[in-house]
Every structure is written in structure tokens, then in C-alpha cells.
Design an enzyme around this catalytic site. Structure first.
Site, PDB file in Angstrom:
ATOM      1  N   TYR A  62     -30.113 -18.731  10.238  1.00 27.20           N
ATOM      2  CA  TYR A  62     -29.180 -17.636  10.501  1.00 27.20           C
ATOM      3  C   TYR A  62     -28.513 -17.099   9.236  1.00 27.20           C
ATOM      4  O   TYR A  62     -27.749 -16.153   9.317  1.00 27.20           O
ATOM      5  CB  TYR A  62     -28.070 -18.124  11.431  1.00 27.20           C
ATOM      6  CG  TYR A  62     -28.371 -17.909  12.887  1.00 27.20           C
ATOM      7  CD1 TYR A  62     -29.311 -18.704  13.526  1.00 27.20           C
ATOM      8  CD2 TYR A  62     -27.722 -16.930  13.616  1.00 27.20           C
ATOM      9  CE1 TYR A  62     -29.592 -18.526  14.858  1.00 27.20           C
ATOM     10  CE2 TYR A  62     -28.001 -16.752  14.951  1.00 27.20           C
ATOM     11  CZ  TYR A  62     -28.927 -17.545  15.564  1.00 27.20           C
ATOM     12  OH  TYR A  62     -29.209 -17.367  16.877  1.00 27.20           O
ATOM     13  N   LYS A 106     -34.963 -31.374  14.265  1.00 27.92           N
ATOM     14  CA  LYS A 106     -36.416 -31.574  14.345  1.00 27.92           C
ATOM     15  C   LYS A 106     -36.825 -32.214  13.018  1.00 27.92           C
ATOM     16  O   LYS A 106     -37.696 -31.724  12.291  1.00 27.92           O
ATOM     17  CB  LYS A 106     -37.086 -30.208  14.572  1.00 27.92           C
ATOM     18  CG  LYS A 106     -38.555 -30.265  14.858  1.00 27.92           C
ATOM     19  CD  LYS A 106     -38.878 -30.712  16.260  1.00 27.92           C
ATOM     20  CE  LYS A 106     -40.382 -30.796  16.449  1.00 27.92           C
ATOM     21  NZ  LYS A 106     -40.779 -31.493  17.665  1.00 27.92           N
ATOM     22  N   ASP A 108     -36.758 -30.894  20.932  1.00 32.80           N
ATOM     23  CA  ASP A 108     -37.645 -30.679  22.084  1.00 32.80           C
ATOM     24  C   ASP A 108     -37.347 -31.700  23.179  1.00 32.80           C
ATOM     25  O   ASP A 108     -37.182 -31.361  24.355  1.00 32.80           O
ATOM     26  CB  ASP A 108     -39.123 -30.702  21.670  1.00 32.80           C
ATOM     27  CG  ASP A 108     -39.452 -31.791  20.665  1.00 32.80           C
ATOM     28  OD1 ASP A 108     -38.511 -32.419  20.129  1.00 32.80           O
ATOM     29  OD2 ASP A 108     -40.645 -32.032  20.406  1.00 32.80           O
ATOM     30  N   ASP A 124     -27.688 -22.548  18.937  1.00 33.95           N
ATOM     31  CA  ASP A 124     -27.677 -21.271  19.649  1.00 33.95           C
ATOM     32  C   ASP A 124     -28.465 -21.411  20.957  1.00 33.95           C
ATOM     33  O   ASP A 124     -28.000 -21.033  22.039  1.00 33.95           O
ATOM     34  CB  ASP A 124     -28.318 -20.218  18.744  1.00 33.95           C
ATOM     35  CG  ASP A 124     -28.278 -18.835  19.365  1.00 33.95           C
ATOM     36  OD1 ASP A 124     -27.377 -18.593  20.189  1.00 33.95           O
ATOM     37  OD2 ASP A 124     -29.137 -18.007  19.032  1.00 33.95           O
TER      38      ASP A 124
END
Ligand code: NAD
Length: 350
Positions: free
Chosen positions: A124, A187, A221, A245
């Protein structure tokens, strides 16, 4: 003495939501001297900018603001006012509590978790290069064949400073609100340096809270699946910007949608309290949308200024009105308007 707090009504349905919310806050008995400051498309027409300097100054001076939603006009060249406020005031933490209330339609009845999203770094940060640009080509060159020719490139910066302050915010929040566990989500098995840094820093911060707050890690995930299957296992979840987000919308969905999802943006000096939802412009002026999300954001604001007892009474009044289902807005299955639902909450506070 009254607290001086900036009230930004916003645009679209923002002003009607802000008006009702201010009245509800007043009914808690906490004295607030609201300083009204404008932002959004209405003020843009008058002043030529959707975010007047005076509005930022007011928030910076008062250090606390309650803000209605603000439209991001498409195709006018103006960036999002909401993002601009967060950037200008360095509001690095986006806090989104997700809680099930009896009476709100949801598949779950036992969720009470908080998302803490980093607000300033990650993908971002806005460091992006289009395909065939000089910058993109330079990066392609140093990638040693890992990036294809004619790729557009976004950079994912994550700093020790940025990771540390957000993780510390999550732990401090956990301590302050009697929560038991912080889960860091990334991740890092794939992004070993950026997301890996987030974990490395988080583990160091977690050591300082050993014995007080439990610490665990999940991959994003797997976290999505876990939240759908057993959301009751989670307490405080801290994440870098992009995962935060996505996960905060997932969690808003788990507890019944945008009408009941509050939020807060915290920086070192200032805090801005606002609903997760946008300006819902198609309902502007119709006295139709649900004021709960902004009212629950005001509840977070009361907590922030130390009015704990009033914040608890406010939350109880809201949850009682929702549970009774008599004076609730269309999205909660009722026919009440914004003002009528607000009035029902005020009546509970009397
Ligand atoms: P939105 O959240 O404004 O509305 C989407 C739909 O959700 C609405 O049409 C309505 O059906 C429902 N909804 C939203 N709030 C509700 C409420 N309080 N009660 C009942 N139903 C509600 O999303 P959008 O239409 O994608 O965005 C509209 C504008 O708001 C855009 O310009 C967007 O950029 C902006 N926005 C602002 C903020 C903010 O101010 N922080 C956040 C998100 C979007």
C-alpha cells in the site's frame, strides 16, 4: 470539563450518521465540545479541496476525531481523503473489532476478536512502476531473470520500525482490554524477507509480554479458513497492510456486515474513529442507513479518552436495541430510520 473533539461529518450519508452519533454520545452524559471540521465532496465544491488544511489542523490540535464516511470521487484526480488523513497524521494502526451481537444475522454467535492492521507500509506504500518504465526495467535487470520483461512492478516495503510499532500496538491493546492472545498473520513461508521480518520483530516484542499475553503465528491462507471454521479461537490478530485490509472485510462479513462494523485509526499523537463502511451515497439524505457502525466507533472513542463506564453503557444500549429488533434499520430486518434507531439507543441510555 468538556472534551474538545473534532467531528468530521463527511459526505453522502456521513452527515446524518454523524448527527445521530453525536446525540447518542451526548446521551451517555460525557460532555463533549465538538469542533466541526469538513472534508469530502461537499466542501470540495466550496473550497476547491476535499481536505482543507484547517480540518487536519483541528484533528492534530484536538488529537481525537470522530469521522463520518467520505466519498472517493472517481476520475477527478483526487486521491482518497480517508487515506490522505491517515497519511498526513501518520495513523499507523487500523483497529477493527468484530463482535457478534444477538439480533444481527450471522452464521456465528460467539465471535469477539480484534483486527490490528498496519496502515502505512507494505504494497500500500504506493511505490509502483508501470511496465516498460525506466524504473521497472532497472528492477528487472537486477532481478537476474526472476522478473519477466514488460512487467509492471509494485514494491512491498516493510521496516523494522513499522513492524515493531504495529505489533507493540497489538500487544498493548491486548493488555489494556484484558485479551489473552495475539496472532501474527503473514505469508512468511513465501515472502521470507518482508513477511519474515514481521515475524522476527513480532517474536521479539512477544517476549516482553511472556506470561501475560499468548503469542502465535498463522499463514494468511490458513487463517482465512480457520476464521470461517472456528473464529471463536481468535482474539487479537495483527497483520501487515494488505492482508489486514482483506481479513478485516472477511471478519466484518462474519459478524453480520458493514452496518455494524466500527473502526479506529491510531497514530502516536492522534486517533480518528470511523465506521468501516463508506458513504453509501445512494442513501444520502434518506434517513435509512444503520448508525450502529459509527456509534460503535464512538464507543471506541469513549474508551480511548478514558470514559470506560460510559463506553460500556453505550455498547449495552446498542446491543439491547439490536436484540429487541423493534427500532432497527433495514439491513437488520427492521423499518426504522437512522434517527429512530439512534433515538431508541438514546432512550436506553436515559
Ligand atoms: P459503502 O460502504 O458506502 O456502501 C456499500 C453498500 O453497503 C451500500 O450501498 C449499502 O447497501 C451498504 N451499507 C453501507 N453502509 C451501510 C450502513 N451504515 N447501513 C446499512 N447499509 C450500509 O461502499 P461503496 O459504495 O463501495 O463506497 C461508497 C463511497 O464511500 C466510495 O466513494 C468509497 O470510496 C467510499 N468509502 C469511504 C470509506 C471511509 O470513509 N472510510 C470507506 C469505504 C468506502
Amino acid at each position: 470539563m468538556a472534551y474538545k473533539i473534532t467531528l468530521v461529518p463527511g459526505d453522502g450519508t456521513g452527515p446524518e450518521l454523524a448527527e445521530v452519533t453525536a446525540k447518542v454520545v451526548e446521551a451517555t452524559g460525557v460532555k463533549i465540545d465538538w469542533e466541526i471540521a469538513h472534508a469530502g465532496i461537499d466542501i470540495m465544491e466550496k473550497e476547491g479541496t476535499p481536505l482543507p488544511e484547517s480540518t487536519l489542523k483541528s484533528i492534530a490540535k484536538n488529537k481525537v476525531a470522530l469521522k463520518g464516511p467520505i466519498t472517493t470521487p472517481i476520475g477527478t484526480g483526487f486521491r482518497s481523503v480517508n487515506v490522505a488523513i491517515r497519511k498526513e497524521l501518520d495513523l499507523y494502526s487500523c483497529l477493527r473489532p468484530c463482535k457478534t451481537y444477538v439480533g444481527v444475522k450471522s452464521k456465528y454467535n460467539n465471535i469477539d476478536l480484534v483486527i490490528v492492521r498496519e496502515n502505512t507500509e507494505d504494497l500500500y506504500a504506493g511505490v509502483e512502476y508501470p511496465e516498460n518504465s525506466e524504473e521497472a526495467n532497472k528492477i528487472i535487470e537486477i532481478s537476474n531473470g526472476k522478473i519477466r520483461k514488460e512487467s509492471a512492478i509494485s514494491i512491498k516495503p516493510m521496516s523494522v520500525f513499522g513492524c515493531e510499532r504495529i505489533v507493540r500496538f497489538a500487544f498493548d491493546h491486548a493488555v489494556k482490554h484484558n485479551r489473552k492472545k495475539v496472532t501474527a498473520v503473514t505469508k512468511a513461508n513465501i515472502m521470507k524477507y518482508t513477511d519474515g521480518l514481521f515475524y522476527k520483530v513480532a517474536r521479539e516484542v512477544a517476549k516482553e509480554f511472556e506470561g501475560k499475553i499468548e503469542y502465535e503465528e498463522r499463514l494468511i491462507d490458513n487463517m482465512c479458513m480457520q476464521l470461517v471454521q472456528k473464529p471463536e479461537l481468535y482474539d487479537v490478530i495483527v497483520l501487515p497492510n494488505l492482508y489486514g485490509d482483506i481479513l478485516s472485510d472477511l471478519c466484518a462479513g462474519l459478524v453480520g456486515g458493514l452496518g455494524v462494523a466500527p473502526g479506529a485509526n491510531h497514530g502516536k499523537d492522534c486517533a480518528v474513529f470511523e465506521a468501516v463502511h463508506g458513504s453509501a451515497p445512494k442513501y444520502k439524505g434518506l434517513n435509512k442507513v444503520n448508525p450502529t457502525a459509527l456509534i460503535l466507533s464512538a464507543k471506541l472513542m469513549l474508551e480511548h479518552i478514558g470514559e470506560i463506564e460510559a463506553s460500556k453503557r453505550l455498547e449495552k444500549a446498542v446491543s439491547d436495541v439490536i436484540a429487541e429488533k423493534k427500532q432497527v434499520t433495514y439491513d437488520l430486518g427492521g423499518t426504522a430510520g437512522t434517527r429512530e434507531m439512534g433515538q431508541a439507543i438514546i432512550d436506553k441510555l436515559k
